[in-house]
Design an enzyme around this catalytic site. Structure first.
Site, PDB file in Angstrom:
ATOM      1  CE  LYS A  42      -4.340  -1.986   1.011  1.00 29.21           C
ATOM      2  NZ  LYS A  42      -5.420  -2.342   1.920  1.00 29.21           N
TER       3      LYS A  42
ATOM      4  NE  ARG B  27      -7.195  -8.594  -0.147  1.00 26.57           N
ATOM      5  CZ  ARG B  27      -6.734  -7.768  -1.092  1.00 26.57           C
ATOM      6  NH1 ARG B  27      -5.752  -6.929  -0.815  1.00 26.57           N
ATOM      7  NH2 ARG B  27      -7.258  -7.781  -2.297  1.00 26.57           N
TER       8      ARG B  27
HETATM    9  N1  PMM Z   1      -7.462  -3.890   0.281  1.00 27.51           N
HETATM   10  C1  PMM Z   1      -7.682  -3.995  -1.033  1.00 27.51           C
HETATM   11  C2  PMM Z   1      -8.601  -4.921  -1.549  1.00 27.51           C
HETATM   12  N2  PMM Z   1      -9.255  -5.764  -0.721  1.00 27.51           N
HETATM   13  N3  PMM Z   1      -9.700  -6.529   1.452  1.00 27.51           N
HETATM   14  C3  PMM Z   1      -9.514  -6.435   2.767  1.00 27.51           C
HETATM   15  N4  PMM Z   1     -10.164  -7.268   3.594  1.00 27.51           N
HETATM   16  N5  PMM Z   1      -8.657  -5.528   3.307  1.00 27.51           N
HETATM   17  C4  PMM Z   1      -7.957  -4.652   2.531  1.00 27.51           C
HETATM   18  O1  PMM Z   1      -7.228  -3.803   3.083  1.00 27.51           O
HETATM   19  C5  PMM Z   1      -8.138  -4.722   1.131  1.00 27.51           C
HETATM   20  C6  PMM Z   1      -9.035  -5.682   0.616  1.00 27.51           C
HETATM   21  C7  PMM Z   1      -6.952  -3.087  -1.965  1.00 27.51           C
HETATM   22  O2  PMM Z   1      -5.727  -3.656  -2.311  1.00 27.51           O
HETATM   23  P1  PMM Z   1      -5.465  -4.434  -3.706  1.00 27.51           P
HETATM   24  O3  PMM Z   1      -5.829  -3.502  -4.818  1.00 27.51           O
HETATM   25  O4  PMM Z   1      -4.061  -4.807  -3.680  1.00 27.51           O
HETATM   26  O5  PMM Z   1      -6.343  -5.659  -3.781  1.00 27.51           O
END
Ligand code: PMM
Length: 280
Positions: free
Chosen positions: A204, A244
């Site tokens: 991030k 994650r």
């Molecule tokens: N961040 C993203 C997408 N999905 N789900 C959860 N539970 N928590 C998060 O912080 C989260 C998520 C955005 O990141 P990406 O674009 O790398 O998927």
């Protein structure tokens, strides 16, 4: 939890796995590398992103889910749409990861309650287009905790079992860098709610800002792996249930070292939600 974004525009891996074969290969690789869940998403939630319609989102994720399910890969669906979640559950996912914590779609709670599946409730204040304007907190940890507590209460009132709920502070979602660091440092306060916590810092922008070059330019997204691993290990050591991440192998290796070293969790964890641990 390994990230599999089947989108053209996610902030760090957008476009890379838009093709079915590439997406399935990457999902299988993350599973082999130690992911206990592959988190399939068909709509980017990066700040400023445009929405896609439910049909487009469903058409992106279902073929990938079907193929990975045929290979026995445990999956979550990263969506805030009840229709997409229902279709994904039918196709083989076992966990719903809802970045809106149930706020974006009033039908989501019923889909989750009927399925009896684990539900990740992330702290969220609004869609990608508005989230930059919503990062106003008196005390970010207290405010996130209070707002998550309300999401939990709503989920329970809708018939979702307490042992199916996971919470997530929503790093980067209506959060300034300092807010993300506060949520990292004070993660144990979120554990006081009594639910497993998912921590999702991977690549991030606040990590990019931390590692900015001498000219002030942020570290590129695909050069934030080590910082991601560091935050993930710290989070698990502080009692997080899961992390994650995009780079599963490095994280799994680091967590294996942490576990083998016999280090106790700094705070003590909350039991995993029922049904979230795949048999392997
Ligand atoms: N961040 C993203 C997408 N999905 N789900 C959860 N539970 N928590 C998060 O912080 C989260 C998520 C955005 O990141 P990406 O674009 O790398 O998927």
């Amino acid at each position: 939890m390994g990230v599999l974004n089947v989108t053209p525009d996610s902030f760090s891996d957008g476009g890379r796995y838009a093709d079915l074969d590439a997406a399935v290969r990457h999902g299988l690789r993350m599973y082999r590398d130690g992911a206990r869940l592959v988190d399939v998403g068909g709509e980017s939630t990066r700040p400023g992103a445009d929405r896609v319609d439910a049909e487009t989102e469903t058409a992106r994720v279902l073929p990938v889910i079907r193929e990975l399910a045929a290979h026995g890969v445990p999956m979550s669906i990263d969506t805030y749409r009840a229709r997409v979640a229902a279709a994904a559950l039918d196709a083989g996912v076992t966990v719903v990861n809802d970045v809106s914590g149930g706020l974006a779609d009033p039908d989501m709670a019923k889909v989750v309650a009927d399925a009896g599946c684990p539900w990740v409730l992330m702290h969220w204040r609004g869609h990608a287009k508005q989230m930059r304007d919503l990062a106003n907190y008196t005390d970010v940890v207290t405010d996130v905790k209070t707002e998550l507590d309300q999401r939990i209460a709503d989920a329970l009132a809708a018939g979702v079992a307490a042992d199916r709920i996971v919470i997530d502070p929503g790093l980067g979602f209506a959060k300034r860098p300092a807010d993300n660091w506060q949520l990292t440092a004070r993660l144990p306060e979120l554990l006081e709610l009594g639910y497993p916590v998912l921590f999702a810092a991977s690549r991030k922008s606040y990590l990019g800002a931390l590692l900015a070059g001498p000219d002030g330019s942020p570290r590129p997204t695909d050069e934030r792996a080590e910082a991601t691993i560091a935050t993930s290990v710290l989070a698990v050591a502080a009692g997080a249930w899961g992390v994650r991440v995009h780079d599963v192998r490095g994280t799994a290796d680091a967590l294996a070292v942490w576990q083998a070293s016999g280090r106790p969790r700094l705070v003590g964890s909350v039991p995993a939600p029922v049904g979230s641990e795949p048999t392997r």
